[in-house]
Design a protein around this motif. Structure first.
Motif, mmCIF file in Angstrom:
data_model
loop_
_atom_site.group_PDB
_atom_site.id
_atom_site.type_symbol
_atom_site.label_atom_id
_atom_site.label_comp_id
_atom_site.label_asym_id
_atom_site.label_seq_id
_atom_site.Cartn_x
_atom_site.Cartn_y
_atom_site.Cartn_z
ATOM 1 N N SER A 59 38.097 14.141 5.411
ATOM 2 C CA SER A 59 36.575 13.841 5.325
ATOM 3 C C SER A 59 36.616 12.442 4.839
ATOM 4 O O SER A 59 37.945 11.829 4.424
ATOM 5 C CB SER A 59 35.617 14.433 4.814
ATOM 6 O OG SER A 59 36.070 14.673 3.516
ATOM 7 N N PHE A 92 26.372 13.317 12.832
ATOM 8 C CA PHE A 92 27.589 13.260 11.350
ATOM 9 C C PHE A 92 27.032 14.394 10.438
ATOM 10 O O PHE A 92 26.068 14.782 10.319
ATOM 11 C CB PHE A 92 27.660 11.839 10.859
ATOM 12 C CG PHE A 92 26.450 11.536 9.869
ATOM 13 C CD1 PHE A 92 26.143 11.847 8.523
ATOM 14 C CD2 PHE A 92 25.520 10.829 10.775
ATOM 15 C CE1 PHE A 92 25.207 11.512 7.839
ATOM 16 C CE2 PHE A 92 24.407 10.328 10.172
ATOM 17 C CZ PHE A 92 24.454 10.534 8.567
ATOM 18 N N VAL A 94 27.088 15.578 6.523
ATOM 19 C CA VAL A 94 27.255 14.966 5.133
ATOM 20 C C VAL A 94 27.184 16.041 3.977
ATOM 21 O O VAL A 94 26.652 17.056 4.076
ATOM 22 C CB VAL A 94 25.851 13.871 4.860
ATOM 23 C CG1 VAL A 94 24.594 14.839 5.266
ATOM 24 C CG2 VAL A 94 25.873 13.127 3.626
ATOM 25 N N PHE A 168 27.847 2.499 7.183
ATOM 26 C CA PHE A 168 27.313 3.576 6.219
ATOM 27 C C PHE A 168 27.384 2.918 4.655
ATOM 28 O O PHE A 168 28.318 2.520 4.444
ATOM 29 C CB PHE A 168 28.425 4.635 6.287
ATOM 30 C CG PHE A 168 28.386 5.557 7.466
ATOM 31 C CD1 PHE A 168 27.739 6.930 7.483
ATOM 32 C CD2 PHE A 168 28.770 5.406 8.731
ATOM 33 C CE1 PHE A 168 27.684 7.789 8.609
ATOM 34 C CE2 PHE A 168 28.554 6.158 9.925
ATOM 35 C CZ PHE A 168 27.864 7.241 9.607
ATOM 36 N N ILE A 180 31.348 12.031 4.328
ATOM 37 C CA ILE A 180 30.839 12.098 5.818
ATOM 38 C C ILE A 180 32.125 12.833 6.558
ATOM 39 O O ILE A 180 33.281 12.471 6.239
ATOM 40 C CB ILE A 180 30.746 10.616 6.014
ATOM 41 C CG1 ILE A 180 29.675 9.929 5.126
ATOM 42 C CG2 ILE A 180 30.326 10.577 7.539
ATOM 43 C CD1 ILE A 180 28.306 10.465 5.324
#
Length: 282
Positions: A59, A92, A94, A168, A180
């Protein structure tokens, strides 16, 4: 010391064709082919990790736990080609925890259609709204249940655009870590025979290239199609194909003819869709 608060990075055509799905399982996936990091204090910033992920063991993470309060760190994604996509969404996953009940780390996602000259805000969460794991007093590492999927609807201004970037942005409150993973860009593939001839209605990738390139397009109905490579004067360099094609997705390889700039002319029922292909030396 000179601090740059705003700047534009000049790049070429988009290197990544949407729709896309990215789980960061491969090292080149972050920051991406033409993506980059803005880390003005050279401290904690976005990094790819290989020990934890939403769907695997990889990640992207920023360690707010030891970051500087108020510090801003940006990951500017690769440029994405939406030339044959409408109704686009960014999805996405998180994960975030708060160090204490007053922690207010912030995550923002913006988009740009002009290489980062201007940014449009699309997502903004902080503190309790961002957190997926409540309060964690030690440096946060999420488990499988501590991820949340976010879906960001994008404006119609991104439809059929050949170069779109996302930013981001982490604004640290020295709370706890943010992760993320599993980025997806989805939408509706547009039929090239339904698009006006002045619109970029098909995908050409990679572009620029030092080897072969590839054309991808979708037809709504059976159509007479020709695909030609021309030089900048309009002289025919190569005819790739000329035949009737059925409705659906089609892909063709575009062989290169040495370095230079070429015109890729896709004609559908007599309507021409022309894009430039840049071929560089090996």
């Amino acid at each position: 010391m000179v601090t740059k608060n705003n700047f534009v990075r000049i790049g070429g055509a988009a290197q990544t064709i949407a729709p896309i799905s990215e789980d960061f399982s491969l090292s080149p996936s972050f920051p991406g082919t033409d993506g980059y990091i803005v880390n003005q204090d050279n401290g904690q910033t976005w990094n790819r990790v290989t020990t934890v992920g939403a769907s695997g063991s990889e990640s992207v993470r920023i360690i707010n736990y030891t970051n500087v309060s108020g510090q801003i760190d940006d990951w500017i994604t690769p440029s994405y080609d939406f030339s044959n996509l409408t109704g686009v969404s960014l999805i996405f996953k998180v994960a975030n925890a708060r160090r204490n009940s007053s922690s207010n780390d912030q995550l923002k996602v913006d988009l740009s259609l002009n290489c980062g000259e201007t940014w449009q805000p699309r997502y903004n969460k902080a503190g309790a709204a961002l957190a997926t794991a409540g309060v964690v007093s030690v440096s946060f590492v999420p488990n499988a249940s501590q991820w949340r999927q976010e879906t960001v609807s994008l404006p119609t201004s991104v439809n059929l655009k050949p170069n779109v970037r996302f930013r981001f942005r982490n604004i640290s409150d020295r709370g706890n870590n943010t992760y993320i993973d599993d980025i997806q860009i989805t939408g509706t593939l547009v039929n090239v025979d339904e698009i006006d001839e002045t619109t970029l209605g098909y995908a050409l990738y990679p572009n620029p290239t030092s080897a072969a390139s590839r054309v991808q397009f979708k037809l709504n109905r059976n159509s007479a199609v020709s695909l030609e490579v021309k030089d900048l004067t309009g002289r025919l360099v190569r005819q790739v194909m000329n035949s009737d094609l059925s409705a659906g997705m089609h892909e063709f390889d575009i062989p290169t003819e040495g370095s230079g700039i070429y015109l890729i002319d896709l004609s559908v029922n007599g309507k021409h869709h022309i894009r430039r292909l840049v071929v560089t030396e090996n």
